[in-house]
Design a protein around this motif. Structure first.
Motif, PDB file in Angstrom:
ATOM      1  N   ALA A 180      -7.568  15.654  -2.174  1.00  0.00           N
ATOM      2  CA  ALA A 180      -6.637  15.104  -3.160  1.00  0.00           C
ATOM      3  C   ALA A 180      -7.340  14.019  -3.965  1.00  0.00           C
ATOM      4  CB  ALA A 180      -5.416  14.528  -2.450  1.00  0.00           C
ATOM      5  N   GLY A 181      -7.244  14.134  -5.272  1.00  0.00           N
ATOM      6  CA  GLY A 181      -7.864  13.141  -6.130  1.00  0.00           C
ATOM      7  C   GLY A 181      -9.374  13.183  -6.102  1.00  0.00           C
ATOM      8  N   GLY A 182      -9.944  14.210  -5.492  1.00  0.00           N
ATOM      9  CA  GLY A 182     -11.396  14.271  -5.362  1.00  0.00           C
ATOM     10  C   GLY A 182     -11.950  15.592  -5.850  1.00  0.00           C
TER      11      GLY A 182
ATOM     12  N   LEU B  27       1.991   1.725  -3.391  1.00  0.00           N
ATOM     13  CA  LEU B  27       0.980   1.989  -4.417  1.00  0.00           C
ATOM     14  C   LEU B  27       0.270   3.328  -4.235  1.00  0.00           C
ATOM     15  CD1 LEU B  27      -0.615  -1.543  -4.804  1.00  0.00           C
ATOM     16  CD2 LEU B  27       0.716  -0.277  -6.491  1.00  0.00           C
ATOM     17  N   LEU B  28       0.008   3.700  -2.992  1.00  0.00           N
ATOM     18  CA  LEU B  28      -0.835   4.882  -2.780  1.00  0.00           C
ATOM     19  C   LEU B  28      -0.267   6.153  -3.399  1.00  0.00           C
ATOM     20  CD1 LEU B  28      -2.402   4.335   0.724  1.00  0.00           C
ATOM     21  CD2 LEU B  28      -3.547   4.447  -1.494  1.00  0.00           C
TER      22      LEU B  28
ATOM     23  N   CYS C 144      -1.159   7.296  -6.848  1.00  0.00           N
ATOM     24  CA  CYS C 144      -2.435   7.932  -7.172  1.00  0.00           C
ATOM     25  C   CYS C 144      -2.229   9.323  -7.735  1.00  0.00           C
ATOM     26  CB  CYS C 144      -3.318   8.025  -5.936  1.00  0.00           C
ATOM     27  SG  CYS C 144      -3.919   6.430  -5.380  1.00  0.00           S
TER      28      CYS C 144
ATOM     29  N   ALA D 114      -6.042  -0.188  -3.076  1.00  0.00           N
ATOM     30  CA  ALA D 114      -5.254   0.948  -3.528  1.00  0.00           C
ATOM     31  C   ALA D 114      -5.933   1.661  -4.686  1.00  0.00           C
ATOM     32  CB  ALA D 114      -3.863   0.471  -3.951  1.00  0.00           C
TER      33      ALA D 114
ATOM     34  N   LEU E 277       0.832  -1.201   0.000  1.00  0.00           N
ATOM     35  CA  LEU E 277       0.000   0.000   0.000  1.00  0.00           C
ATOM     36  C   LEU E 277       0.865   1.249   0.000  1.00  0.00           C
ATOM     37  CD1 LEU E 277      -3.029  -0.506   2.418  1.00  0.00           C
ATOM     38  CD2 LEU E 277      -3.082   0.276   0.057  1.00  0.00           C
TER      39      LEU E 277
ATOM     40  N   ALA F 283      -8.742   3.727  -3.523  1.00  0.00           N
ATOM     41  CA  ALA F 283      -8.308   4.986  -2.928  1.00  0.00           C
ATOM     42  C   ALA F 283      -8.057   6.034  -4.001  1.00  0.00           C
ATOM     43  CB  ALA F 283      -7.043   4.759  -2.107  1.00  0.00           C
ATOM     44  N   CYS F 284      -7.683   5.564  -5.187  1.00  0.00           N
ATOM     45  CA  CYS F 284      -7.443   6.505  -6.278  1.00  0.00           C
ATOM     46  C   CYS F 284      -8.746   7.036  -6.846  1.00  0.00           C
ATOM     47  CB  CYS F 284      -6.690   5.816  -7.427  1.00  0.00           C
ATOM     48  SG  CYS F 284      -5.004   5.394  -7.010  1.00  0.00           S
TER      49      CYS F 284
ATOM     50  N   SER G 295     -11.623   7.970  -5.535  1.00  0.00           N
ATOM     51  CA  SER G 295     -12.592   8.528  -4.592  1.00  0.00           C
ATOM     52  C   SER G 295     -13.121   9.879  -5.042  1.00  0.00           C
ATOM     53  CB  SER G 295     -11.940   8.666  -3.220  1.00  0.00           C
ATOM     54  OG  SER G 295     -10.843   9.549  -3.331  1.00  0.00           O
TER      55      SER G 295
END
Lengths: 184, 221
Positions: free
Chosen positions: A135-137, A20-21, A24, B11, A17, B14-15, B17
């Protein structure tokens, strides 16, 4: 006894994790230097619009902010002075789903309390210091929630016009978008 | 390997979302017998209250004409978000009615901020949304308070930190019949097509049964 095995997997999972995280896309530091540098991705502004309103009155702007990379926060907003005197970040609270808007409403001595015979909840509006973009949202500024309050219009806003709205973020980045005037 | 696969799923989740539709739409449920609006128990009567209309030649109070309906809204004109959204929704919903249906529906807007909403400001604002709506205002807070309370609503105006008035108010639109009863109310955010559908049923004579016990329509959404 094969107990240790799940732990081993767990450790592996956590490690994986951790690897990988960041993939993103949030590989930028949480606190970008407030220098307005364009190396950081400014949140994208989707579908900005402003409500029709008359000179002397108020209006509101709505839009959606999407952060493809790291998170950011909308911290200030402005419109040209030939449009309105001021623009502020606001949030409407309350309404049907509860008494959120009732918080801290002292000075309401005339009320007979929330005796269950009252309405489904009063709505009110507060100025907010910032609107977070995860973030990413994304975050939507929409009727009944976050919005840009535009105060003391210098001219009528009519359908079909556009209003330049400048958004400034905590990262220091800023962007100006043309918001379409709609009847809403 | 199963765990690794699971981690990959976690994972990637989580990307992802960033669902742009994450904020739930307000669907106006509260539902009285399939109506988008809600009804209180007991049903309120507003035939005994009135707030003067700005145009004195037309001051019918809040009781609807025989066979008709009055839609009553308490708001204020400096409100940039909730009030114009609601009045726009009303305009759109009324536009969905047939001319015959539309002729049986009157709209009344009452300001809860008479200090700032002069008659001219109020009628100009309301007329921009609904040219045939009746605007009401009073400088007598006791009169206004009695009217709002009769409908089951509430409001407050107080000085904010910056000296500007901060106005809070119930965002519901109330439907009054020709007997002066509040037969339905729509919470803020009820979509225009749902309002139109409710209006059609009400105009056809349908009435929602009062909800049995709850006093908080719909509960939390």
């Amino acid at each position: 006894m094969n107990r240790p095995a799940p732990h081993a997997f767990l450790v592996g999972a956590v490690a994986l994790l951790a690897v990988l995280l960041p993939a993103c896309g949030s590989d930028e530091p949480a606190e970008a230097p407030p220098d307005g540098s364009t190396s950081r991705t400014t949140p994208a502004v989707v579908d900005p619009w402003v409500r029709v309103a008359a000179a002397g009155g108020n209006s509101a702007a709505y839009l959606t902010l999407t952060a493809s990379g790291g998170g950011d926060a909308l911290v200030s907003v402005s419109v040209p002075t030939d449009v309105a005197a001021e623009a502020q970040l606001h949030e409407t609270t309350g309404g049907m789903d509860g008494m959120d808007g009732m918080d801290g409403m002292d000075g309401m001595d005339g009320m007979d309390g929330m005796d269950g015979d009252h309405s489904s909840g009063m709505m009110s509006m507060q100025q907010v210091q910032e609107i977070q973009v995860p973030a990413g949202g994304s975050v939507s500024l929409e009727p009944g929630g976050f919005h840009v309050m535009i105060l003391d219009l210098a001219r009528d806003l009519s359908e079909g016009q556009t209003v330049p709205v400048t958004l400034t973020f905590a990262s220091g980045a800023s962007t100006t978008v043309d918001a379409e005037v709609r009847a809403g | 390997m199963a765990v690794v696969a699971l981690v990959l799923v976690a994972a990637s989740a989580a990307c992802a979302s960033s669902d742009p539709s994450a904020s739930p739409p307000v669907d106006g449920t509260g539902g009285a017998e399939g109506f988008a609006g809600y009804q209180r128990t007991p049903v309120r009567s507003v035939s005994a209250v009135a707030v003067p209309s700005v145009d004195p030649v037309d001051d019918p109070g809040f009781v609807a004409a025989p066979g008709g309906l009055r839609l009553v809204y308490f708001g204020f004109t400096s409100c940039p978000d909730v009030c114009p959204t609601t009045l726009s929704d009303l305009r759109r919903s009324l536009a969905e009615l047939t001319p015959g249906e539309r002729a049986r529906v009157a709209v009344d807007v009452v300001t809860v901020d008479p200090a700032r909403d002069t008659s001219a400001v109020l009628t100009g604002y309301v007329g921009a949304f609904l040219p045939d709506a009746t605007s009401h205002r009073t400088d007598d807070d006791a009169v206004l308070r009695a009217a709002v309370t009769a409908f089951g609503g509430d409001y407050s105006v107080r000085a904010g930190d910056d000296g500007e008035p901060e106005v809070s108010h119930t965002g519901d639109v109330y439907v009054v019949d020709d007997a002066g009863r509040v037969v339905l109310a729509w919470p803020f955010g009820t979509p225009a097509p749902s309002i139109a559908a409710d209006l059609r049923r009400l105009l056809a004579g349908e009435r929602p049964d009062a909800e049995p016990t709850t006093s908080r329509p719909g509960g939390r959404v």
